[in-house]
Design a protein around this motif. Sequence first.
Motif, PDB file in Angstrom:
ATOM      1  N   ASP A 140      -2.665   3.627   5.264  1.00 32.17           N
ATOM      2  CA  ASP A 140      -2.714   2.939   4.235  1.00 32.17           C
ATOM      3  C   ASP A 140      -4.070   1.786   3.546  1.00 32.17           C
ATOM      4  O   ASP A 140      -4.897   2.265   4.801  1.00 32.17           O
ATOM      5  CB  ASP A 140      -2.236   1.572   4.343  1.00 32.17           C
ATOM      6  CG  ASP A 140      -0.486   2.122   4.651  1.00 32.17           C
ATOM      7  OD1 ASP A 140       0.282   3.190   3.437  1.00 32.17           O
ATOM      8  OD2 ASP A 140       0.083   2.191   5.493  1.00 32.17           O
ATOM      9  N   VAL A 141      -4.096   1.005   2.946  1.00 30.69           N
ATOM     10  CA  VAL A 141      -5.720   0.538   2.218  1.00 30.69           C
ATOM     11  C   VAL A 141      -5.065  -0.665   1.734  1.00 30.69           C
ATOM     12  O   VAL A 141      -4.384  -1.383   0.846  1.00 30.69           O
ATOM     13  CB  VAL A 141      -6.234   1.425   1.037  1.00 30.69           C
ATOM     14  CG1 VAL A 141      -7.315   1.013   0.767  1.00 30.69           C
ATOM     15  CG2 VAL A 141      -7.005   2.872   1.514  1.00 30.69           C
ATOM     16  N   ILE A 142      -6.255  -1.585   2.298  1.00 34.82           N
ATOM     17  CA  ILE A 142      -6.800  -3.222   1.557  1.00 34.82           C
ATOM     18  C   ILE A 142      -7.588  -3.379   1.103  1.00 34.82           C
ATOM     19  O   ILE A 142      -9.087  -2.781   0.757  1.00 34.82           O
ATOM     20  CB  ILE A 142      -6.401  -3.661   2.748  1.00 34.82           C
ATOM     21  CG1 ILE A 142      -5.939  -5.600   1.892  1.00 34.82           C
ATOM     22  CG2 ILE A 142      -6.189  -4.343   3.725  1.00 34.82           C
ATOM     23  CD1 ILE A 142      -5.749  -6.845   2.546  1.00 34.82           C
ATOM     24  N   VAL A 143      -7.809  -3.918  -0.287  1.00 30.65           N
ATOM     25  CA  VAL A 143      -8.678  -4.131  -1.157  1.00 30.65           C
ATOM     26  C   VAL A 143      -8.871  -5.839  -1.300  1.00 30.65           C
ATOM     27  O   VAL A 143      -8.396  -6.765  -1.537  1.00 30.65           O
ATOM     28  CB  VAL A 143      -8.399  -3.616  -2.426  1.00 30.65           C
ATOM     29  CG1 VAL A 143      -9.809  -3.163  -3.566  1.00 30.65           C
ATOM     30  CG2 VAL A 143      -8.032  -2.048  -2.169  1.00 30.65           C
ATOM     31  N   ALA A 144     -10.130  -5.840  -1.064  1.00 32.69           N
ATOM     32  CA  ALA A 144     -10.750  -7.475  -1.633  1.00 32.69           C
ATOM     33  C   ALA A 144     -11.209  -7.831  -2.805  1.00 32.69           C
ATOM     34  O   ALA A 144     -12.399  -7.128  -3.136  1.00 32.69           O
ATOM     35  CB  ALA A 144     -11.654  -8.112  -0.221  1.00 32.69           C
ATOM     36  N   ASP A 145     -10.564  -8.607  -3.797  1.00 35.56           N
ATOM     37  CA  ASP A 145     -11.194  -8.051  -5.057  1.00 35.56           C
ATOM     38  C   ASP A 145     -11.548  -9.930  -5.277  1.00 35.56           C
ATOM     39  O   ASP A 145     -10.858 -10.975  -4.185  1.00 35.56           O
ATOM     40  CB  ASP A 145     -10.204  -8.045  -5.759  1.00 35.56           C
ATOM     41  CG  ASP A 145      -9.750  -7.011  -6.413  1.00 35.56           C
ATOM     42  OD1 ASP A 145      -9.962  -5.999  -5.909  1.00 35.56           O
ATOM     43  OD2 ASP A 145      -8.266  -6.875  -6.313  1.00 35.56           O
ATOM     44  N   GLY A 146     -12.529 -10.141  -6.162  1.00 41.41           N
ATOM     45  CA  GLY A 146     -13.212 -10.776  -6.740  1.00 41.41           C
ATOM     46  C   GLY A 146     -14.612 -11.344  -7.185  1.00 41.41           C
ATOM     47  O   GLY A 146     -14.845 -12.144  -7.807  1.00 41.41           O
ATOM     48  N   ALA A 185     -14.406  -5.851  -4.063  1.00 38.13           N
ATOM     49  CA  ALA A 185     -16.193  -6.238  -3.448  1.00 38.13           C
ATOM     50  C   ALA A 185     -16.408  -5.395  -1.746  1.00 38.13           C
ATOM     51  O   ALA A 185     -16.553  -4.744  -0.913  1.00 38.13           O
ATOM     52  CB  ALA A 185     -16.470  -7.531  -3.329  1.00 38.13           C
ATOM     53  N   SER A 186     -14.982  -4.601  -1.353  1.00 40.47           N
ATOM     54  CA  SER A 186     -14.780  -4.670   0.597  1.00 40.47           C
ATOM     55  C   SER A 186     -13.350  -3.783  -0.115  1.00 40.47           C
ATOM     56  O   SER A 186     -12.061  -4.105   0.004  1.00 40.47           O
ATOM     57  CB  SER A 186     -14.818  -5.424   1.523  1.00 40.47           C
ATOM     58  OG  SER A 186     -14.355  -4.915   2.892  1.00 40.47           O
ATOM     59  N   ILE A 187     -13.142  -2.590   1.365  1.00 47.55           N
ATOM     60  CA  ILE A 187     -12.012  -1.725   1.312  1.00 47.55           C
ATOM     61  C   ILE A 187     -12.020  -1.593   2.741  1.00 47.55           C
ATOM     62  O   ILE A 187     -12.850  -1.379   3.533  1.00 47.55           O
ATOM     63  CB  ILE A 187     -12.258  -0.207   0.231  1.00 47.55           C
ATOM     64  CG1 ILE A 187     -11.080  -0.143   0.140  1.00 47.55           C
ATOM     65  CG2 ILE A 187     -13.158   0.216   1.177  1.00 47.55           C
ATOM     66  CD1 ILE A 187     -11.036   0.652  -1.065  1.00 47.55           C
ATOM     67  N   SER A 188      -9.965  -1.419   3.804  1.00 49.98           N
ATOM     68  CA  SER A 188     -10.692  -1.075   4.556  1.00 49.98           C
ATOM     69  C   SER A 188      -9.055   0.053   4.698  1.00 49.98           C
ATOM     70  O   SER A 188      -8.096   0.005   3.762  1.00 49.98           O
ATOM     71  CB  SER A 188     -10.248  -2.769   5.571  1.00 49.98           C
ATOM     72  OG  SER A 188      -9.821  -2.032   7.156  1.00 49.98           O
ATOM     73  N   LYS A 220      -5.039  -6.650  -2.860  1.00 50.06           N
ATOM     74  CA  LYS A 220      -3.784  -6.159  -3.205  1.00 50.06           C
ATOM     75  C   LYS A 220      -4.052  -4.805  -1.481  1.00 50.06           C
ATOM     76  O   LYS A 220      -4.661  -4.198  -1.189  1.00 50.06           O
ATOM     77  CB  LYS A 220      -3.836  -5.186  -4.560  1.00 50.06           C
ATOM     78  CG  LYS A 220      -3.979  -6.048  -5.482  1.00 50.06           C
ATOM     79  CD  LYS A 220      -4.610  -5.139  -6.890  1.00 50.06           C
ATOM     80  CE  LYS A 220      -4.352  -5.563  -8.134  1.00 50.06           C
ATOM     81  NZ  LYS A 220      -5.917  -6.523  -7.707  1.00 50.06           N
ATOM     82  N   ILE A 221      -3.056  -4.495  -1.306  1.00 51.62           N
ATOM     83  CA  ILE A 221      -2.417  -3.236  -0.611  1.00 51.62           C
ATOM     84  C   ILE A 221      -1.859  -2.037  -0.905  1.00 51.62           C
ATOM     85  O   ILE A 221      -1.000  -2.379  -2.160  1.00 51.62           O
ATOM     86  CB  ILE A 221      -1.177  -3.995   0.493  1.00 51.62           C
ATOM     87  CG1 ILE A 221      -1.893  -5.318   1.623  1.00 51.62           C
ATOM     88  CG2 ILE A 221      -0.701  -3.033   1.678  1.00 51.62           C
ATOM     89  CD1 ILE A 221      -0.837  -6.129   2.584  1.00 51.62           C
ATOM     90  N   PHE A 222      -2.391  -1.260  -0.758  1.00 48.84           N
ATOM     91  CA  PHE A 222      -1.820   0.445  -1.560  1.00 48.84           C
ATOM     92  C   PHE A 222      -1.328   0.981  -0.366  1.00 48.84           C
ATOM     93  O   PHE A 222      -1.459   1.638   0.698  1.00 48.84           O
ATOM     94  CB  PHE A 222      -2.740   1.107  -2.043  1.00 48.84           C
ATOM     95  CG  PHE A 222      -3.682  -0.041  -3.636  1.00 48.84           C
ATOM     96  CD1 PHE A 222      -3.106   0.433  -5.112  1.00 48.84           C
ATOM     97  CD2 PHE A 222      -4.804  -0.395  -3.404  1.00 48.84           C
ATOM     98  CE1 PHE A 222      -3.158  -0.050  -5.524  1.00 48.84           C
ATOM     99  CE2 PHE A 222      -4.715  -1.446  -4.630  1.00 48.84           C
ATOM    100  CZ  PHE A 222      -4.495  -0.976  -5.682  1.00 48.84           C
ATOM    101  N   PHE A 223       0.112   1.192  -0.390  1.00 44.47           N
ATOM    102  CA  PHE A 223       1.421   2.433   1.023  1.00 44.47           C
ATOM    103  C   PHE A 223       0.559   3.758   0.123  1.00 44.47           C
ATOM    104  O   PHE A 223       1.124   4.650  -1.052  1.00 44.47           O
ATOM    105  CB  PHE A 223       2.209   1.985   1.072  1.00 44.47           C
ATOM    106  CG  PHE A 223       2.459   0.135   1.076  1.00 44.47           C
ATOM    107  CD1 PHE A 223       1.961   0.070   2.427  1.00 44.47           C
ATOM    108  CD2 PHE A 223       2.229  -0.660  -0.408  1.00 44.47           C
ATOM    109  CE1 PHE A 223       2.143  -1.300   3.086  1.00 44.47           C
ATOM    110  CE2 PHE A 223       2.639  -1.840   0.705  1.00 44.47           C
ATOM    111  CZ  PHE A 223       2.470  -2.043   2.047  1.00 44.47           C
TER     112      PHE A 223
END
Length: 380
Positions: free
Chosen positions: A61-67, A47-50, A75-78
């Motif tokens: 890097d990126v963090i994703v909000a799920d649910g 639903a959201s990404i930063s 999740k965090i993606f490096f």
Amino acid sequence: MKCIHYTTMKYLYFLPLLFLQQFVFAQEIEFITNSRLILGGSKDKSASISAGDIDKDGDMDVIVADGRHWPQTNKIFFNNGFGIFTVSKLLDDIAETSYATELADFDGDGDLDVAVGNDMAPNAIYLNDGSGNFRRSVAFGNDYSPTRNLKTVDIDSDGDIDILITNRGRENEICLNNGKGEFTTLVKFGSADDSTIDVDVADLDRDGDMDLILANRDGQQNFIYLNDGELNFSVRIPFGTGTDETRSVGTADINQDGYLDIITATIGAPNLIYFGDQGMNYSRNIVYDPSSSDSYAMDFGDLDGNGSIDIVVGNSEGFNMVFLNFQNGESWKEIQLSSGEFDTYDIILSDLNNDKRLDIIESNSDEINYFYFNRWVEKK
């Protein structure tokens, strides 16, 4: 919902104007994705990404909000330095109904922390140890609110980052930081039955404090709330038709006249820009996206390097689109971004591969999260 925008013109500032114009107009712009340019391989309810430099190694890097309404893990993606995300991990082993996530240095220690906004579950702060390892810290806002979005900004100008929460069908909240990453003071804004999905913060009346721009759904009026300097927002200015289904809002000087304009993304209607002026009535507007797509998300920045603000729109069950700005918002070039008709709940701009060009990242529900490299190629 969003990252810091890097203006692609910055590295060209030293070029003579004539050469710069020839350089820009000799370029075509295209956006490239493939099976490697994704954030993991799972089809979560994202639903959201930063985006930000979480591990302080010089790349984004990126963090994703799920649910959304159903508990899933965030999740965090490096970034490996080339704009590819070859390492990922869970933010926490807790599954939550996350609708929003934002990166900011909440405790003032020089690294990026995480705020997570949940639907009908407590919102949480995660503190970074400086290397991208996170510890769940305090909650913020009222527990069990229908949170839809977060905005991080120093709204009270005291030197730390505060959090604004938009709640669909409940009063919105400003959570004031005490300087330690703790949010002990709560200020309400809007009304108890607001269906606010997004909020932007900017000094629209140019009096030195930050005003609020609300995007409301469910046929409600969109409003600007003017700050009196003490976080009282009693003066409000309407914009839009009064019955818009607005999902995303932002502010930028699109026509470069010195006044901030309001950019909107709307469900089932054309997307508009409302132009600011000295009178602050926002009645003059233009359509930048004439379709009636279900637009869920929007971000903006200089994508083609010509010095103007372009717009990217994420749609639900439709193609995501790029709109390139020419002639100070009077002319727009459309580029179809996605090859699939996704449910894109968030879309952001960030320079992922350090080439001084803004790339595009999608947050798709029940689909893989793609990103697109921004390429400039010579015109044929």
